[in-house]
Write a protein that holds these residues in place. Structure first.
Motif, PDB file in Angstrom:
ATOM      1  N   PHE A   1      -3.706  -4.086  -8.247  1.00  0.00           N
ATOM      2  CA  PHE A   1      -4.183  -3.200  -7.180  1.00  0.00           C
ATOM      3  C   PHE A   1      -3.826  -3.662  -5.765  1.00  0.00           C
ATOM      4  N   ILE A   2      -3.784  -4.966  -5.524  1.00  0.00           N
ATOM      5  CA  ILE A   2      -3.465  -5.437  -4.177  1.00  0.00           C
ATOM      6  C   ILE A   2      -1.959  -5.449  -3.948  1.00  0.00           C
ATOM      7  N   VAL A   3      -1.204  -5.955  -4.935  1.00  0.00           N
ATOM      8  CA  VAL A   3       0.258  -5.895  -4.808  1.00  0.00           C
ATOM      9  C   VAL A   3       0.802  -4.698  -5.576  1.00  0.00           C
ATOM     10  N   GLY A   4       0.548  -4.632  -6.874  1.00  0.00           N
ATOM     11  CA  GLY A   4       0.744  -3.399  -7.634  1.00  0.00           C
ATOM     12  C   GLY A   4       2.153  -2.851  -7.739  1.00  0.00           C
ATOM     13  N   LYS A   5       3.154  -3.723  -7.829  1.00  0.00           N
ATOM     14  CA  LYS A   5       4.534  -3.228  -7.972  1.00  0.00           C
ATOM     15  C   LYS A   5       5.147  -3.639  -9.318  1.00  0.00           C
ATOM     16  N   GLY A   6       4.281  -4.106 -10.215  1.00  0.00           N
ATOM     17  CA  GLY A   6       4.763  -4.585 -11.514  1.00  0.00           C
ATOM     18  C   GLY A   6       4.562  -6.072 -11.698  1.00  0.00           C
ATOM     19  N   GLU A   7       3.934  -6.740 -10.701  1.00  0.00           N
ATOM     20  CA  GLU A   7       3.651  -8.166 -10.822  1.00  0.00           C
ATOM     21  C   GLU A   7       2.667  -8.411 -11.974  1.00  0.00           C
ATOM     22  N   THR A   8       2.710  -9.618 -12.537  1.00  0.00           N
ATOM     23  CA  THR A   8       1.829  -9.958 -13.654  1.00  0.00           C
ATOM     24  C   THR A   8       0.892 -11.094 -13.263  1.00  0.00           C
ATOM     25  N   PRO A   9      -0.376 -11.045 -13.704  1.00  0.00           N
ATOM     26  CA  PRO A   9      -1.322 -12.127 -13.405  1.00  0.00           C
ATOM     27  C   PRO A   9      -0.781 -13.457 -13.922  1.00  0.00           C
ATOM     28  N   ALA A  10      -1.000 -14.524 -13.161  1.00  0.00           N
ATOM     29  CA  ALA A  10      -0.457 -15.830 -13.540  1.00  0.00           C
ATOM     30  C   ALA A  10      -1.575 -16.834 -13.806  1.00  0.00           C
ATOM     31  N   TYR A  11      -1.494 -17.473 -14.958  1.00  0.00           N
ATOM     32  CA  TYR A  11      -2.420 -18.551 -15.306  1.00  0.00           C
ATOM     33  C   TYR A  11      -1.657 -19.853 -15.529  1.00  0.00           C
ATOM     34  N   ASN A  12      -0.357 -19.793 -15.326  1.00  0.00           N
ATOM     35  CA  ASN A  12       0.485 -20.982 -15.358  1.00  0.00           C
ATOM     36  C   ASN A  12       1.463 -20.886 -14.200  1.00  0.00           C
ATOM     37  N   PHE A  13       2.062 -21.993 -13.830  1.00  0.00           N
ATOM     38  CA  PHE A  13       2.935 -22.042 -12.658  1.00  0.00           C
ATOM     39  C   PHE A  13       4.280 -21.380 -12.929  1.00  0.00           C
ATOM     40  N   THR A  14       4.933 -21.753 -14.009  1.00  0.00           N
ATOM     41  CA  THR A  14       6.290 -21.297 -14.286  1.00  0.00           C
ATOM     42  C   THR A  14       6.292 -19.864 -14.817  1.00  0.00           C
ATOM     43  N   PRO A  15       7.111 -18.975 -14.252  1.00  0.00           N
ATOM     44  CA  PRO A  15       7.188 -17.601 -14.775  1.00  0.00           C
ATOM     45  C   PRO A  15       7.557 -17.592 -16.256  1.00  0.00           C
ATOM     46  N   LEU A  16       6.929 -16.701 -16.999  1.00  0.00           N
ATOM     47  CA  LEU A  16       7.107 -16.689 -18.455  1.00  0.00           C
ATOM     48  C   LEU A  16       8.521 -16.330 -18.873  1.00  0.00           C
TER      49      LEU A  16
ATOM     50  N   GLU B   1       0.805  -1.222   0.000  1.00  0.00           N
ATOM     51  CA  GLU B   1       0.000   0.000   0.000  1.00  0.00           C
ATOM     52  C   GLU B   1       0.840   1.276   0.000  1.00  0.00           C
ATOM     53  N   HIS B   2       2.143   1.160   0.282  1.00  0.00           N
ATOM     54  CA  HIS B   2       3.008   2.337   0.315  1.00  0.00           C
ATOM     55  C   HIS B   2       3.915   2.441  -0.925  1.00  0.00           C
ATOM     56  N   PHE B   3       3.769   1.486  -1.835  1.00  0.00           N
ATOM     57  CA  PHE B   3       4.709   1.413  -2.960  1.00  0.00           C
ATOM     58  C   PHE B   3       4.716   2.697  -3.795  1.00  0.00           C
ATOM     59  N   LYS B   4       3.553   3.162  -4.220  1.00  0.00           N
ATOM     60  CA  LYS B   4       3.502   4.341  -5.090  1.00  0.00           C
ATOM     61  C   LYS B   4       4.079   5.574  -4.398  1.00  0.00           C
ATOM     62  N   ARG B   5       3.786   5.719  -3.118  1.00  0.00           N
ATOM     63  CA  ARG B   5       4.327   6.861  -2.380  1.00  0.00           C
ATOM     64  C   ARG B   5       5.847   6.777  -2.279  1.00  0.00           C
ATOM     65  N   LEU B   6       6.354   5.577  -2.031  1.00  0.00           N
ATOM     66  CA  LEU B   6       7.802   5.404  -1.909  1.00  0.00           C
ATOM     67  C   LEU B   6       8.506   5.680  -3.236  1.00  0.00           C
ATOM     68  N   VAL B   7       7.892   5.260  -4.327  1.00  0.00           N
ATOM     69  CA  VAL B   7       8.471   5.536  -5.645  1.00  0.00           C
ATOM     70  C   VAL B   7       8.540   7.036  -5.890  1.00  0.00           C
ATOM     71  N   LYS B   8       7.505   7.741  -5.453  1.00  0.00           N
ATOM     72  CA  LYS B   8       7.443   9.181  -5.658  1.00  0.00           C
ATOM     73  C   LYS B   8       8.398   9.946  -4.750  1.00  0.00           C
ATOM     74  N   GLN B   9       8.466   9.513  -3.476  1.00  0.00           N
ATOM     75  CA  GLN B   9       9.235  10.280  -2.494  1.00  0.00           C
ATOM     76  C   GLN B   9      10.656   9.765  -2.266  1.00  0.00           C
ATOM     77  N   HIS B  10      10.897   8.489  -2.572  1.00  0.00           N
ATOM     78  CA  HIS B  10      12.220   7.903  -2.309  1.00  0.00           C
ATOM     79  C   HIS B  10      12.665   7.045  -3.488  1.00  0.00           C
ATOM     80  N   ALA B  11      12.542   7.591  -4.672  1.00  0.00           N
ATOM     81  CA  ALA B  11      12.842   6.831  -5.890  1.00  0.00           C
ATOM     82  C   ALA B  11      14.252   6.254  -5.882  1.00  0.00           C
TER      83      ALA B  11
END
Length: 541
Positions: free
Chosen positions: A329-344, A275-285
């Motif tokens: 929206f819940i994690v929101g740091k650049g993660e991608t939705p997963a429909y398979n186990f192994t990262p693409l 929940e603090h990610f966007k603020r941290l990017v803005k204030q402490h990039a």
């Protein structure tokens, strides 16, 4: 590797000729002035389960052990393989491997590190008496007789590893494995000192008795407060180590870790509060580091328990999760939705998205409702179960969101149950759960590090998934003659997981943490997040 959680051309290449690989240490760039105080403080997520490399399975433990113990090979900041205890290695057929060890490699008590230390350690890993949660990893290497030894059918002395002499190690595999060397980076493959382990038993990991061969040695361990390391003066490359002290703090609350970072008390957090990610990017990039990470976040079913032995129930719960909402929206740091186990981003992976991934969320929910009704659940018989997760505000937020989705779309009640890290791992190993949060980080950059843990009988297969067709596809991948054949087998494996749904992939990680801008040598291109403190240094203001 369990997460509380790379570009290596060697992984899928041909057999390597004898080649000496250079060591990699903290090479401070010209013109950089070092701070007078070279002490690093890291947030480490939770209290470690153990510092015995054959007794652990989590990322927090590996973070510490990586400094205390050194395996045959290490990685540089880009994830490339480099020499550790082994100065060179070769294989003509990817089946028999010869490692040449450094004559100047020593334990922290001054004893030489010998080929026999690796023989002892790997036999210990396979031995059922050890009870290692990572025993199946050795079987995944296809090391000769590993599978039978783990099952108690043969003695550990039959394992396919021998000390040719003090500084030459020979490993025999049952099947050619071009990425075997990369697998030896893993924590479970790091050596332990036989004399110390046999003398002190489980107590060998205390500060007074711990003997390692890494760049650092254990100085203090105050449970639930801190682990402190100091340089190992006997380490073969000690002259290049810059840090004089490394402390690991078990901070489970991400907000607390953030506040301590901003107050200058720690130099690196384990994670960041979503929940603090966007603020941290803005204030402490300058302090926010977001890097690739070979990790998957998922929920696993206990398929040995009703009603989760019914794939319709498993599919329904999976389809009802709105992965876009979780990732964005819940994690929101650049993660991608997963429909398979192994990262693409995994090397050599070619995945076809399952049919449910191509539907709208509204269509998925409709399908989920029909499946759950067909399985006998509805208003007159609502589905109820417990959802287990390890203590973490980030995990709690995700669990609350998903439980709400299930309630709203399916009328399902999931009771949240959080446990501290050690209890959580114990519950999963004993099968004391209905549905559990899980995260898996690649132990090497190849799809088998993910898909392999779903093999029937694997020590990390907590869902108790068993499908002979799935296991057969993994065997095909292992015997594949070309990368294309291997990729096809992995594609078929992922398709079976999507159908049988023993796990619910939710999102693929990025690695987001706060890092002191004055910390030099921090790796930004290693997707396995293997950080070696010997490569780090603190820059003067």
């Amino acid at each position: 590797m369990y997460k509380n959680k790379v570009s290596q051309a060697v992984l899928l290449g041909m057999a390597m000729a004898a080649t000496a690989f250079p060591s990699f240490a903290a090479n401070v760039p010209d013109g950089v002035k070092l701070a007078e105080k070279q002490e690093l403080v890291r947030g480490n997520g939770t209290e470690v389960e153990s510092l015995d490399p054959q007794k652990v399975s989590g990322v927090p433990e590996s973070n510490v052990i990586r400094d205390l113990l050194e395996g045959l090979v290490n990685q540089d900041g880009d994830g490339n393989l480099i020499g550790g205890v082994a100065k060179s290695w070769e294989s003509e057929d990817n089946k028999t491997w010869i490692f040449h060890l450094r004559e100047d490699a020593k334990w922290s008590n001054g004893d030489p590190v010998l080929a026999s230390d690796f023989v002892y350690t790997w036999r210990r890993l396979a031995d059922p008496k050890t009870g290692s949660p990572y025993a199946s990893y050795l079987e995944m290497t296809t090391m000769k007789n590993a599978g039978d030894i783990i099952l108690g059918k043969q003695s550990p002395e039959k394992l396919g590893v021998v000390a040719v002499d003090d500084h030459t190690l020979k490993v025999e595999l049952e099947k050619p494995l071009p990425y075997f060397v990369a697998m030896t980076v893993h924590t479970s493959m790091k050596p332990v000192n036989q004399k110390v382990v046999e003398k002190y038993g489980d107590k060998w990991t205390s500060p007074d008795t711990y003997v390692g061969n890494g760049a650092f040695q254990l100085d203090k361990w105050v449970v639930n407060e801190r682990i402190v390391l100091k340089p190992n003066t006997h380490y073969w490359d000690n002259e290049k180590t810059v840090l004089t002290q490394v402390s690991f703090l078990p901070i489970e609350n991400q907000v607390a870790a953030m506040n301590r970072f901003l107050a200058g008390e720690i130099d690196m957090t384990y994670e960041m509060p979503n929940e603090h990610f966007k603020r941290l990017v803005k204030q402490h990039a300058e302090s926010v580091k977001v890097t690739p990470y070979l990790c998957s976040y998922y929920y696993e079913f206990n398929t040995a328990k009703a009603p989760f032995n019914d794939e319709r129930v498993r599919q329904a719960l999976s389809y009802a999760i709105d992965r876009d909402v979780i990732a964005k929206f819940i994690v929101g740091k650049g993660e991608t939705p997963a429909y398979n186990f192994t990262p693409l981003a995994t090397n050599g992976l070619d995945v076809e998205m399952p049919d449910y991934a191509k539907l709208s969320q509204k269509e998925r929910v409709a399908k989920a409702q029909a499946l759950l009704e067909a399985a006998g659940y509805g208003k007159d018989k609502p589905l109820q179960f417990d959802l287990l997760y390890n203590t973490s505000e980030n995990h709690k937020k995700i669990a609350v969101a998903i439980a709400s989705m299930w309630k709203k779309s399916l009328g399902v009640t999931a009771t949240l149950e959080n446990q501290e890290w050690k209890s959580y791992l114990d519950s999963k190993r004993q099968g004391n759960f209905d549905v559990s949060r899980a995260g898996w980080c690649g132990d090497y950059n190849e799809a088998s590090t993910f898909l392999g843990i779903m093999r029937d009988g694997h020590s990390q297969n907590y869902p108790k998934y068993a499908n002979k067709q799935f296991d057969g596809q993994l065997d095909k991948a292992l015997l594949a003659h070309t990368p294309a054949e291997r990729a096809q087998a992995y594609k078929a494996s992922e398709a079976l997981l999507a159908k049988d749904m023993p796990i619910m992939p939710i999102y693929h990680y990025v690695n987001a943490r706060l890092v002191n801008p004055k910390l030099g040598g921090y790796p930004v291109n290693n997707p396995e997040d293997n950080i070696f403190s010997k490569d780090l240094y603190i820059i003067a203001d």
